[in-house]
Design a protein around this motif. Structure first.
Motif, PDB file in Angstrom:
ATOM      1  N   GLU A  55       0.832  -1.213   0.000  1.00  0.00           N
ATOM      2  CA  GLU A  55       0.000   0.000   0.000  1.00  0.00           C
ATOM      3  C   GLU A  55       0.859   1.254   0.000  1.00  0.00           C
ATOM      4  N   LYS A  56       1.968   1.214   0.758  1.00  0.00           N
ATOM      5  CA  LYS A  56       2.861   2.375   0.809  1.00  0.00           C
ATOM      6  C   LYS A  56       3.458   2.650  -0.561  1.00  0.00           C
ATOM      7  N   LYS A  57       3.862   1.548  -1.208  1.00  0.00           N
ATOM      8  CA  LYS A  57       4.446   1.670  -2.557  1.00  0.00           C
ATOM      9  C   LYS A  57       3.407   2.252  -3.506  1.00  0.00           C
ATOM     10  N   GLN A  58       2.186   1.757  -3.334  1.00  0.00           N
ATOM     11  CA  GLN A  58       1.085   2.186  -4.198  1.00  0.00           C
ATOM     12  C   GLN A  58       0.797   3.669  -4.018  1.00  0.00           C
ATOM     13  N   GLU A  59       0.780   4.105  -2.753  1.00  0.00           N
ATOM     14  CA  GLU A  59       0.510   5.522  -2.461  1.00  0.00           C
ATOM     15  C   GLU A  59       1.459   6.438  -3.210  1.00  0.00           C
ATOM     16  N   THR A  60       2.708   6.023  -3.274  1.00  0.00           N
ATOM     17  CA  THR A  60       3.678   6.878  -3.944  1.00  0.00           C
ATOM     18  C   THR A  60       3.543   6.794  -5.462  1.00  0.00           C
ATOM     19  N   PHE A  61       2.964   5.706  -5.913  1.00  0.00           N
ATOM     20  CA  PHE A  61       2.866   5.513  -7.365  1.00  0.00           C
ATOM     21  C   PHE A  61       1.627   6.154  -7.981  1.00  0.00           C
ATOM     22  N   PHE A  62       0.482   5.879  -7.376  1.00  0.00           N
ATOM     23  CA  PHE A  62      -0.755   6.345  -7.973  1.00  0.00           C
ATOM     24  C   PHE A  62      -0.970   7.846  -7.754  1.00  0.00           C
ATOM     25  N   GLU A  63      -1.542   8.442  -8.773  1.00  0.00           N
ATOM     26  CA  GLU A  63      -1.930   9.835  -8.617  1.00  0.00           C
ATOM     27  C   GLU A  63      -3.216   9.852  -7.814  1.00  0.00           C
ATOM     28  N   THR A  64      -3.314  10.727  -6.865  1.00  0.00           N
ATOM     29  CA  THR A  64      -4.582  10.848  -6.158  1.00  0.00           C
ATOM     30  C   THR A  64      -4.976  12.312  -6.136  1.00  0.00           C
ATOM     31  N   ALA A  65      -6.277  12.513  -5.993  1.00  0.00           N
ATOM     32  CA  ALA A  65      -6.795  13.877  -6.018  1.00  0.00           C
ATOM     33  C   ALA A  65      -6.185  14.709  -4.905  1.00  0.00           C
TER      34      ALA A  65
ATOM     35  N   LEU B  17      -5.768  -5.259  -7.104  1.00  0.00           N
ATOM     36  CA  LEU B  17      -6.484  -6.444  -7.570  1.00  0.00           C
ATOM     37  C   LEU B  17      -5.520  -7.557  -7.993  1.00  0.00           C
ATOM     38  N   LEU B  18      -4.328  -7.168  -8.441  1.00  0.00           N
ATOM     39  CA  LEU B  18      -3.369  -8.160  -8.943  1.00  0.00           C
ATOM     40  C   LEU B  18      -2.151  -8.305  -8.023  1.00  0.00           C
ATOM     41  N   ARG B  19      -2.375  -7.970  -6.761  1.00  0.00           N
ATOM     42  CA  ARG B  19      -1.267  -7.965  -5.804  1.00  0.00           C
ATOM     43  C   ARG B  19      -0.567  -9.328  -5.705  1.00  0.00           C
ATOM     44  N   HIS B  20      -1.338 -10.400  -5.769  1.00  0.00           N
ATOM     45  CA  HIS B  20      -0.742 -11.728  -5.582  1.00  0.00           C
ATOM     46  C   HIS B  20      -0.456 -12.436  -6.904  1.00  0.00           C
ATOM     47  N   VAL B  21      -0.464 -11.673  -7.963  1.00  0.00           N
ATOM     48  CA  VAL B  21      -0.255 -12.276  -9.280  1.00  0.00           C
ATOM     49  C   VAL B  21       1.195 -12.037  -9.713  1.00  0.00           C
ATOM     50  N   SER B  22       1.838 -13.096 -10.205  1.00  0.00           N
ATOM     51  CA  SER B  22       3.255 -12.986 -10.576  1.00  0.00           C
ATOM     52  C   SER B  22       3.427 -12.152 -11.847  1.00  0.00           C
ATOM     53  N   MET B  23       4.659 -11.703 -12.062  1.00  0.00           N
ATOM     54  CA  MET B  23       4.975 -10.879 -13.236  1.00  0.00           C
ATOM     55  C   MET B  23       4.696 -11.652 -14.528  1.00  0.00           C
ATOM     56  N   GLU B  24       4.968 -12.952 -14.498  1.00  0.00           N
ATOM     57  CA  GLU B  24       4.732 -13.798 -15.690  1.00  0.00           C
ATOM     58  C   GLU B  24       3.235 -13.801 -16.026  1.00  0.00           C
ATOM     59  N   SER B  25       2.418 -13.921 -14.971  1.00  0.00           N
ATOM     60  CA  SER B  25       0.964 -13.945 -15.188  1.00  0.00           C
ATOM     61  C   SER B  25       0.455 -12.583 -15.663  1.00  0.00           C
ATOM     62  N   GLN B 125      -3.835 -17.810  -9.003  1.00  0.00           N
ATOM     63  CA  GLN B 125      -3.268 -16.582  -8.437  1.00  0.00           C
ATOM     64  C   GLN B 125      -4.289 -15.457  -8.413  1.00  0.00           C
ATOM     65  N   VAL B 126      -4.990 -15.308  -9.514  1.00  0.00           N
ATOM     66  CA  VAL B 126      -5.899 -14.175  -9.606  1.00  0.00           C
ATOM     67  C   VAL B 126      -7.134 -14.368  -8.717  1.00  0.00           C
ATOM     68  N   TYR B 133      -8.830  -8.871  -2.442  1.00  0.00           N
ATOM     69  CA  TYR B 133      -9.230  -7.508  -2.795  1.00  0.00           C
ATOM     70  C   TYR B 133     -10.655  -7.239  -2.318  1.00  0.00           C
ATOM     71  N   LEU B 134     -11.538  -8.207  -2.572  1.00  0.00           N
ATOM     72  CA  LEU B 134     -12.932  -8.037  -2.163  1.00  0.00           C
ATOM     73  C   LEU B 134     -13.047  -8.018  -0.640  1.00  0.00           C
ATOM     74  N   LYS B 135     -12.208  -8.819   0.007  1.00  0.00           N
ATOM     75  CA  LYS B 135     -12.196  -8.861   1.477  1.00  0.00           C
ATOM     76  C   LYS B 135     -11.783  -7.489   2.024  1.00  0.00           C
ATOM     77  N   ALA B 136     -10.728  -6.922   1.407  1.00  0.00           N
ATOM     78  CA  ALA B 136     -10.240  -5.601   1.823  1.00  0.00           C
ATOM     79  C   ALA B 136     -11.312  -4.543   1.601  1.00  0.00           C
ATOM     80  N   ARG B 137     -12.043  -4.672   0.495  1.00  0.00           N
ATOM     81  CA  ARG B 137     -13.110  -3.717   0.189  1.00  0.00           C
ATOM     82  C   ARG B 137     -14.217  -3.789   1.220  1.00  0.00           C
ATOM     83  N   ARG B 138     -14.557  -5.033   1.601  1.00  0.00           N
ATOM     84  CA  ARG B 138     -15.615  -5.200   2.596  1.00  0.00           C
ATOM     85  C   ARG B 138     -15.206  -4.579   3.924  1.00  0.00           C
ATOM     86  N   LYS B 139     -13.904  -4.700   4.242  1.00  0.00           N
ATOM     87  CA  LYS B 139     -13.388  -4.113   5.485  1.00  0.00           C
ATOM     88  C   LYS B 139     -13.253  -2.603   5.374  1.00  0.00           C
ATOM     89  N   GLY B 140     -13.360  -2.089   4.142  1.00  0.00           N
ATOM     90  CA  GLY B 140     -13.249  -0.647   3.926  1.00  0.00           C
ATOM     91  C   GLY B 140     -11.834  -0.150   3.987  1.00  0.00           C
TER      92      GLY B 140
END
Lengths: 150, 157
Positions: A55-65, B17-25, B125-126, B133-140
């Motif tokens: 998430e930290k890496k992402q924060e620095t990468f993505f543009e945010t409003a 969404l693709l955090r656990h997906v390898s570079m090859e994938s 992987q996906v 990702y959906l779990k994280a979304r549910r947790k907000g």
């Protein structure tokens, strides 16, 4: 003559050895059970750590409003200043907190020039702020400051 | 086959969404993506329409508007739009409009299912990544996606 049966066990210290063996095996099993019971917590800990780093890496990468400078980019363009004023007027007329889709529809209906891009600009500058419930608040003070004291 | 440039691959690599997906994938996935550009004010999709594609923003600003008047906006790269397309038989619950000229990577449903069928490793992987990702979304955990169009709290799917 050598003792036989239980006496032989007692004579050779077998009871103590058996008890020690029993103790070692059960202590081992107990420790293993305890380790397995907390394993999910350890794995969760590492997963969360990994997530935080990502998430930290992402924060620095993505543009945010929020990271963008509060400036109305398009207000400098010829003829678009009026579009911003139209939005300011609409925000006064419309019920607060504002529905962004209704605001955009009203602007489009009134023929506000480049109403979509101007709305994006107002959002990125922070003049329109999300209330966290799906509606938006108009920051008149910031708008006036960004428009140059109007 | 759509050729994505390095910056687009980087966006894929960094998307939650693709955090656990390898570079090859991710390389495999990139060959199933299409590029889509929208003009300022153009509609990407409307609510009620069958969810046929998942979009990932490369650039631009988007308004996601719900029928009840609520909305949220997405700005810049790496934003996911149209999560409902990953679920069978779903419809979009929001209207997506480009507020500025925008560029998106699109993964159409039929390509998505073909990708999963052709690449079992990717599927594993996906699926894990989507679940997390959906779990994280549910947790907000992600503040920008609490109003995402597949959020059931917004009613009509």
């Amino acid at each position: 003559m050598q003792p036989e049966g239980f006496s032989a066990i007692s004579w050779a210290g077998g009871w103590e050895i058996a008890f020690l063996g029993f103790l070692i095996v059960f202590m081992g099993l107990g420790l293993l059970a305890a380790a397995i019971s907390v394993l999910h917590r350890v794995l969760d800990f590492f997963e969360k750590k990994e997530q935080k780093i990502a998430e930290k890496k992402q924060e620095t990468f993505f543009e945010t409003a929020s990271q963008e400078k509060p400036v109305l980019v398009l207000a400098r363009e010829k003829g678009l200043r009026e579009s911003y004023q139209d939005y300011a007027l609409l925000s006064e007329i419309m019920p607060s907190p504002l529905s962004l889709s209704a605001l955009l529809e009203a602007a489009s209906g009134r023929g506000v020039r480049r109403c979509h891009a101007v709305l994006a600009d107002l959002l990125k500058a922070g003049v329109l702020k999300a209330d966290g419930k799906g509606y938006y608040l108009w920051d008149q003070a910031l708008f006036e400051a960004l428009m140059g004291g109007e | 086959m759509q050729i994505l440039d390095k910056s687009m691959l980087r966006i894929l690599e960094k998307t939650p969404l693709l955090r656990h997906v390898s570079m090859e994938s991710i390389d495999i996935l990139s060959s199933y993506l299409d590029l889509l550009s929208l003009k300022e004010g153009e509609e990407l999709y409307s609510w009620g329409r069958a969810a046929e594609a998942l979009y990932l923003s490369v650039s631009g600003d988007f308004l996601m508007a719900f029928p009840d008047g609520r909305s949220f906006t997405l700005h810049g790269s790496g934003k996911i739009i149209g999560m409902n397309s990953l679920l069978p038989g779903k419809h979009y619950t929001a209207r997506a409009i480009a507020l500025t000229d925008s560029l998106l990577m699109a993964l159409y449903k039929e390509k998505w299912f073909r990708l999963l069928r052709d690449n079992p490793l990717f599927q594993e992987q996906v699926e894990r990544s989507v679940r997390n990702y959906l779990k994280a979304r549910r947790k907000g955990e992600d503040s920008t996606i609490f109003l995402m169009d597949s959020d059931r709290s917004w009613g009509d799917d």
